[in-house]
Scaffold this motif. Structure first.
Motif, PDB file in Angstrom:
ATOM      1  N   SER A 342       0.856  -1.182   0.000  1.00  0.00           N
ATOM      2  CA  SER A 342       0.000   0.000   0.000  1.00  0.00           C
ATOM      3  C   SER A 342       0.888   1.226   0.000  1.00  0.00           C
ATOM      4  O   SER A 342       1.996   1.213   0.545  1.00  0.00           O
ATOM      5  N   LEU A 343       0.402   2.298  -0.618  1.00  0.00           N
ATOM      6  CA  LEU A 343       1.191   3.550  -0.604  1.00  0.00           C
ATOM      7  C   LEU A 343       0.891   4.390   0.633  1.00  0.00           C
ATOM      8  O   LEU A 343       1.659   5.279   0.980  1.00  0.00           O
ATOM      9  N   LEU A 344      -0.225   4.107   1.290  1.00  0.00           N
ATOM     10  CA  LEU A 344      -0.611   4.926   2.452  1.00  0.00           C
ATOM     11  C   LEU A 344       0.509   4.905   3.481  1.00  0.00           C
ATOM     12  O   LEU A 344       1.025   3.841   3.826  1.00  0.00           O
ATOM     13  N   GLY A 345       0.893   6.081   3.944  1.00  0.00           N
ATOM     14  CA  GLY A 345       1.955   6.170   4.948  1.00  0.00           C
ATOM     15  C   GLY A 345       3.345   6.188   4.352  1.00  0.00           C
ATOM     16  O   GLY A 345       4.329   6.352   5.085  1.00  0.00           O
ATOM     17  N   HIS A 346       3.451   6.041   3.028  1.00  0.00           N
ATOM     18  CA  HIS A 346       4.790   6.066   2.426  1.00  0.00           C
ATOM     19  C   HIS A 346       5.360   7.483   2.521  1.00  0.00           C
ATOM     20  O   HIS A 346       4.747   8.444   2.073  1.00  0.00           O
ATOM     21  N   PRO A 347       6.571   7.628   3.107  1.00  0.00           N
ATOM     22  CA  PRO A 347       7.116   8.973   3.282  1.00  0.00           C
ATOM     23  C   PRO A 347       7.450   9.642   1.945  1.00  0.00           C
ATOM     24  O   PRO A 347       7.841   8.969   0.990  1.00  0.00           O
ATOM     25  N   ILE A 348       7.287  10.946   1.912  1.00  0.00           N
ATOM     26  CA  ILE A 348       7.574  11.703   0.693  1.00  0.00           C
ATOM     27  C   ILE A 348       8.494  12.876   1.040  1.00  0.00           C
ATOM     28  O   ILE A 348       8.597  13.266   2.211  1.00  0.00           O
ATOM     29  N   ASN A 349       9.166  13.436   0.028  1.00  0.00           N
ATOM     30  CA  ASN A 349      10.114  14.523   0.249  1.00  0.00           C
ATOM     31  C   ASN A 349       9.630  15.872  -0.267  1.00  0.00           C
ATOM     32  O   ASN A 349       9.991  16.917   0.271  1.00  0.00           O
ATOM     33  N   VAL A 350       8.861  15.828  -1.352  1.00  0.00           N
ATOM     34  CA  VAL A 350       8.489  17.067  -2.031  1.00  0.00           C
ATOM     35  C   VAL A 350       7.004  17.017  -2.389  1.00  0.00           C
ATOM     36  O   VAL A 350       6.462  15.946  -2.671  1.00  0.00           O
ATOM     37  N   VAL A 351       6.364  18.194  -2.353  1.00  0.00           N
ATOM     38  CA  VAL A 351       5.004  18.305  -2.881  1.00  0.00           C
ATOM     39  C   VAL A 351       4.997  19.443  -3.886  1.00  0.00           C
ATOM     40  O   VAL A 351       5.516  20.533  -3.601  1.00  0.00           O
ATOM     41  N   PHE A 352       4.467  19.169  -5.062  1.00  0.00           N
ATOM     42  CA  PHE A 352       4.361  20.216  -6.089  1.00  0.00           C
ATOM     43  C   PHE A 352       2.893  20.436  -6.428  1.00  0.00           C
ATOM     44  O   PHE A 352       2.198  19.523  -6.876  1.00  0.00           O
ATOM     45  N   ILE A 353       2.439  21.651  -6.202  1.00  0.00           N
ATOM     46  CA  ILE A 353       1.065  22.011  -6.546  1.00  0.00           C
ATOM     47  C   ILE A 353       1.135  23.066  -7.634  1.00  0.00           C
ATOM     48  O   ILE A 353       1.649  24.167  -7.409  1.00  0.00           O
ATOM     49  N   GLY A 354       0.683  22.707  -8.827  1.00  0.00           N
ATOM     50  CA  GLY A 354       0.743  23.628  -9.953  1.00  0.00           C
ATOM     51  C   GLY A 354       0.536  22.890 -11.253  1.00  0.00           C
ATOM     52  O   GLY A 354      -0.058  21.814 -11.268  1.00  0.00           O
ATOM     53  N   SER A 355       1.007  23.465 -12.367  1.00  0.00           N
ATOM     54  CA  SER A 355       0.961  22.925 -13.739  1.00  0.00           C
ATOM     55  C   SER A 355      -0.344  23.268 -14.458  1.00  0.00           C
ATOM     56  O   SER A 355      -1.302  23.746 -13.850  1.00  0.00           O
ATOM     57  N   CYS A 356      -0.368  22.956 -15.755  1.00  0.00           N
ATOM     58  CA  CYS A 356      -1.568  23.231 -16.557  1.00  0.00           C
ATOM     59  C   CYS A 356      -2.691  22.258 -16.219  1.00  0.00           C
ATOM     60  O   CYS A 356      -3.822  22.440 -16.651  1.00  0.00           O
ATOM     61  N   THR A 357      -2.389  21.226 -15.438  1.00  0.00           N
ATOM     62  CA  THR A 357      -3.439  20.300 -15.006  1.00  0.00           C
ATOM     63  C   THR A 357      -4.160  20.847 -13.776  1.00  0.00           C
ATOM     64  O   THR A 357      -5.382  20.844 -13.700  1.00  0.00           O
ATOM     65  N   ASN A 358      -3.379  21.329 -12.814  1.00  0.00           N
ATOM     66  CA  ASN A 358      -3.946  21.745 -11.528  1.00  0.00           C
ATOM     67  C   ASN A 358      -3.281  22.999 -10.972  1.00  0.00           C
ATOM     68  O   ASN A 358      -2.944  23.050  -9.784  1.00  0.00           O
ATOM     69  N   GLY A 359      -3.095  24.004 -11.831  1.00  0.00           N
ATOM     70  CA  GLY A 359      -2.473  25.240 -11.342  1.00  0.00           C
ATOM     71  C   GLY A 359      -3.422  26.427 -11.426  1.00  0.00           C
ATOM     72  O   GLY A 359      -3.002  27.571 -11.516  1.00  0.00           O
ATOM     73  N   ARG A 360      -4.736  26.134 -11.410  1.00  0.00           N
ATOM     74  CA  ARG A 360      -5.717  27.219 -11.506  1.00  0.00           C
ATOM     75  C   ARG A 360      -6.255  27.567 -10.123  1.00  0.00           C
ATOM     76  O   ARG A 360      -5.979  26.871  -9.142  1.00  0.00           O
ATOM     77  N   LEU A 361      -7.035  28.654 -10.081  1.00  0.00           N
ATOM     78  CA  LEU A 361      -7.461  29.169  -8.775  1.00  0.00           C
ATOM     79  C   LEU A 361      -8.153  28.105  -7.927  1.00  0.00           C
ATOM     80  O   LEU A 361      -7.840  27.953  -6.740  1.00  0.00           O
ATOM     81  N   SER A 362      -9.082  27.354  -8.514  1.00  0.00           N
ATOM     82  CA  SER A 362      -9.827  26.395  -7.693  1.00  0.00           C
ATOM     83  C   SER A 362      -8.904  25.298  -7.145  1.00  0.00           C
ATOM     84  O   SER A 362      -9.148  24.762  -6.061  1.00  0.00           O
ATOM     85  N   ASP A 363      -7.848  24.986  -7.900  1.00  0.00           N
ATOM     86  CA  ASP A 363      -6.888  23.986  -7.413  1.00  0.00           C
ATOM     87  C   ASP A 363      -6.159  24.520  -6.181  1.00  0.00           C
ATOM     88  O   ASP A 363      -5.935  23.801  -5.204  1.00  0.00           O
ATOM     89  N   LEU A 364      -5.789  25.802  -6.268  1.00  0.00           N
ATOM     90  CA  LEU A 364      -5.074  26.398  -5.142  1.00  0.00           C
ATOM     91  C   LEU A 364      -6.003  26.540  -3.938  1.00  0.00           C
ATOM     92  O   LEU A 364      -5.592  26.360  -2.789  1.00  0.00           O
ATOM     93  N   GLN A 365      -7.273  26.841  -4.223  1.00  0.00           N
ATOM     94  CA  GLN A 365      -8.247  26.926  -3.114  1.00  0.00           C
ATOM     95  C   GLN A 365      -8.370  25.573  -2.407  1.00  0.00           C
ATOM     96  O   GLN A 365      -8.414  25.515  -1.176  1.00  0.00           O
ATOM     97  N   GLU A 366      -8.404  24.507  -3.185  1.00  0.00           N
ATOM     98  CA  GLU A 366      -8.523  23.180  -2.568  1.00  0.00           C
ATOM     99  C   GLU A 366      -7.302  22.850  -1.724  1.00  0.00           C
ATOM    100  O   GLU A 366      -7.410  22.370  -0.595  1.00  0.00           O
ATOM    101  N   ALA A 367      -6.125  23.128  -2.300  1.00  0.00           N
ATOM    102  CA  ALA A 367      -4.897  22.855  -1.546  1.00  0.00           C
ATOM    103  C   ALA A 367      -4.880  23.685  -0.261  1.00  0.00           C
ATOM    104  O   ALA A 367      -4.532  23.187   0.819  1.00  0.00           O
ATOM    105  N   ALA A 368      -5.303  24.941  -0.385  1.00  0.00           N
ATOM    106  CA  ALA A 368      -5.291  25.826   0.791  1.00  0.00           C
ATOM    107  C   ALA A 368      -6.275  25.348   1.855  1.00  0.00           C
ATOM    108  O   ALA A 368      -6.028  25.505   3.056  1.00  0.00           O
ATOM    109  N   SER A 369      -7.373  24.727   1.414  1.00  0.00           N
ATOM    110  CA  SER A 369      -8.365  24.279   2.398  1.00  0.00           C
ATOM    111  C   SER A 369      -7.765  23.217   3.328  1.00  0.00           C
ATOM    112  O   SER A 369      -8.185  23.081   4.476  1.00  0.00           O
ATOM    113  N   ILE A 370      -6.783  22.482   2.822  1.00  0.00           N
ATOM    114  CA  ILE A 370      -6.115  21.466   3.650  1.00  0.00           C
ATOM    115  C   ILE A 370      -4.961  22.086   4.453  1.00  0.00           C
ATOM    116  O   ILE A 370      -4.722  21.749   5.616  1.00  0.00           O
TER     117      ILE A 370
END
Ligand code: SF4
Lengths: 477, 200
Positions: A342-370
């Motif tokens: 399972s990937l759940l709990g697998h440690p990670i080093n970097v998070v990238f929020i952006g790109s033409c897939t998910n770099g629009r306002l609503s994407d940033l709003q969702e990320a900010a909500s967390i």
């Protein structure tokens, strides 16, 4: 009345200049988007042949791939280029020079409206239903969310369009992608498209234009629809399209390049003729039940290697085909992950929020909500990169930048950034990144880097927990 | 573009599926403004160690690859990015043909414009060719574009499809832009009479 037609067929027929026997059709292109990486050789060749750009009024250039996203040292917009490496700087300068020589509107590094090509064209109202749109970039499929026929082309074809405003094209086949049902909380458009690609595979769409339809698609905002169409190319499809509706018209109305007054009425009347007619035939159909979806995450080195976040990485036993087994093994070796785990709990080093897939306002709003009121986990580097200058201003007007900064994330200038790692934003060899971008290919985000594709919600959850997390456990009920 | 009528060369095999254009030529090499020099970085991350030394076990670093014009590979070759740098790097290395189960659409288009012949074969043929290369790794193949056949030393002759227009362009070494430009009058007529209003 003629026979019933699909959305694709209507747009195709409308733009076919001529179809000679034993030759591809000649398709007229309404909007040609240009960026710094795939255009220099096309302009060089135009010059060598003594040709001009036929329709500079239908050609728009921006800089995105190689632009630094670190803030300017001296406060000026151009000042950002101080961070660029010499080759990127040269490419950007060449784009500006080419745009000037050939009379093309360019949103260069000093423009306050530049950004990722597939983010800026829709937000300026350039992307409209029924258009043909091309760009030397595979994610041009994004614009299909408006009911446009939009696809990526190579540099030779960039030159063809610059010189003739036309493209030689064989007519692709059509695939209906019917997605019904209501998404559960915490499940987003990104999860729909990752689930679809996991289902049909990265070559499942070759030769097709996908048309997304059904109640789940109708319920999405324009930004969410763009996320879906954006990744059509990841299923191998030529393009993805969604029929325009009130959501589309509301989005476009009032934007800078949207038709105005009587022109608007005329355009709207045309747009309303575009949706697929009842009884129109597709070459192939697939369905997906949106209500059964979970947040998705990828474990491998192509976007089809995705699982529900609570699921397990498949084992070789799941495949009958030898080359698929070999592919899984090779991927997992690169990713440093175990089959069946399972990937759940697998440690990670970097998070990238952006790109033409998910770099629009609503994407940033969702990320900010967390991220609101939480902190990025120790040892994790989180990068939030708006898709355009305009998205950045909108986010700042809402105070999202403060939320990200307070959480300990980096709030950057607009650009492609770590999606393609050309501008210096990259992950180190062996590191794991949860990324809202679209490609987890080996080395895509930096040589030796390991990418797990997910939604902005899932990425933000990983940022604050430091590991792969089911974001649904963090949502208020 | 040099005309292509026949290609005779040993075929070399990279039989994985889904080889994407980021592997063929990683993005950090796309900062160029011309087409030259890309071959040195073809499959860079599979081909070189971190210190830049070649990995001896990788196909392109083996003697069989030197002077080979035919690359045999798996399904969905060239998926991903639209970068034409991928066929530029492949042709720069010396390849004139890629034989695969299927190709990424944009890669196929880009290849045809650069004298790189994408040959798609069915699953059974693909398996036979793969077995042949496993048995005889430096097997010399002949591709006859005019006849649309791929011929192997064991006497097998495989027919492949290519659209008539692309075939003519490749055989004549002509480029498509000239053809497009010859329709300038029709394009003008289309712009005036047919096109729905679009504001840009
Ligand atoms: S954000 Fe990524 S996928 Fe989108 S245009 Fe930029 S590099 Fe390409």
């Amino acid at each position: 009345m003629g026979s019933p037609l699909t959305l694709f067929q209507k747009v195709w027929n409308e733009h076919l200049v001529t179809q000679q026997p034993d030759a591809p059709g000649i398709l007229f292109i309404d909007l040609h988007l240009v960026h710094e990486v795939t255009s220099p050789q096309a302009f060089t060749s135009l010059r060598a042949r003594g040709l001009v750009v036929r329709r500079p009024d239908r050609t728009i250039a921006t800089v995105d791939h190689g632009v630094p996203t670190l803030p300017s040292k001296d406060g000026t917009v151009e000042g950002r280029l101080a961070w660029a490496d010499e080759l990127c700087r040269k490419q950007i300068a060449q784009l500006e020079e080419n745009a000037k020589t050939f009379g093309i509107r360019a949103y260069g590094p000093s423009s306050t409206n530049n950004g990722i090509v597939h983010v800026i064209a829709p937000e300026m109202g350039l992307t409209q239903p029924g258009m043909t749109i091309v760009c030397g970039d595979s994610h041009t499929s994004t614009h299909g969310a408006f009911g446009a026929l939009a696809f990526g082309i190579g540099t030779s074809e960039v030159e063809h369009v610059l010189a003739t405003q036309c493209l030689l094209q064989h007519q692709p086949k059509t695939m209906e992608v019917r997605i019904e049902g209501k998404l559960a909380k915490g499940v987003t458009a990104k999860d729909i498209i990752l689930a679809l690609i996991a289902k049909i595979g990265v070559s499942g769409g070759i030769g097709y234009v996908l048309e997304y339809c059904g109640s789940a698609i109708r319920a999405l905002s324009m930004e969410e629809r763009m996320t879906i169409c954006n990744m059509s190319i990841e299923a191998g499809a030529r393009a993805g399209m969604i029929a325009p509706d009130e959501v589309t018209y509301d989005y476009i109305k009032g934007r800078e390049y949207a038709p105005k007054g009587a022109e608007w009425d005329k355009a709207l009347a045309y747009w309303k003729t575009l949706p697929t007619d009842d009884g129109a035939a597709y070459d192939h159909s697939v369905t997906l039940d949106a209500s059964s979806l979970e947040p998705m995450i990828t474990f491998g080195t192509n976007p089809g290697m995705g699982i529900p976040v609570s699921g397990k990485i498949p084992t070789a036993a799941a495949f009958t085909d030898e080359s698929q087994k070999a592919g899984l093994e090779k991927s997992l070796a690169y990713m440093g992950l175990d089959a069946g785990s399972s990937l759940l709990g697998h440690p990670i080093n970097v998070v990238f929020i952006g790109s033409c897939t998910n770099g629009r306002l609503s994407d940033l709003q969702e990320a900010a909500s967390i991220m609101r009121g939480r902190k990025v986990a120790d040892g994790v580097r989180a990068l939030v990169v708006p898709g355009s200058q305009q998205v950045k201003r909108q986010a700042e007007a809402e105070g999202l930048d403060i939320i990200f900064k307070n959480a300990g994330a980096e709030w950057r200038e607009a650009g492609c950034s770590m999606c393609i790692a050309m501008n210096g934003d990259q992950i180190a060899p062996g590191e794991y990144a949860v990324s809202t971008s679209n490609r987890n290919f080996e080395g895509r985000q930096g040589k030796g880097g390991r990418t797990l594709l997910a939604s902005p919600l899932t990425a933000a959850a990983a940022a604050v927990t430091g590991c792969v997390t089911d974001v649904r456990t963090m949502l208020e009920s | 573009m040099e005309p292509i009528k026949t290609i005779t060369s040993r075929a070399i095999s990279l039989p994985m599926d889904d080889i994407d254009t980021d592997q063929i030529i990683p993005a950090r090499f796309l900062k160029v403004t011309d087409k030259a020099g890309l071959a040195a970085n073809l499959f860079s991350d599979w081909r070189y160690n971190a210190d830049g030394s070649p990995k001896p076990e990788f196909l392109l670093n083996q003697s069989a690859a030197q002077g080979a014009h035919i690359l045999f590979t798996g399904n969905n070759f060239g998926c991903g990015s639209s970068r034409e740098h991928a066929p530029w790097a492949l042709t720069g290395f010396g390849f004139n043909a890629v034989v695969a189960l299927s190709f990424g659409d944009i890669f196929r288009n880009n290849s045809l414009k650069n004298g790189l012949l994408p040959i798609q074969v069915d699953a059974a043929t693909h398996q036979r060719l793969k077995d042949l290369l496993d048995e005889v790794p430096r097997s010399e193949w002949n591709i006859d574009l005019e006849a649309q056949t791929l011929n192997t030393p064991d006497g097998e002759s495989v027919h492949f499809e290519i659209d008539a227009f692309s075939k003519t362009c490749l055989v004549q070494g002509s480029d498509e832009l000239g053809y497009l430009i010859s329709f300038a009058d029709q394009v003008k007529e289309y712009e005036v009479s047919h096109h729905k209003g679009v504001t840009t």
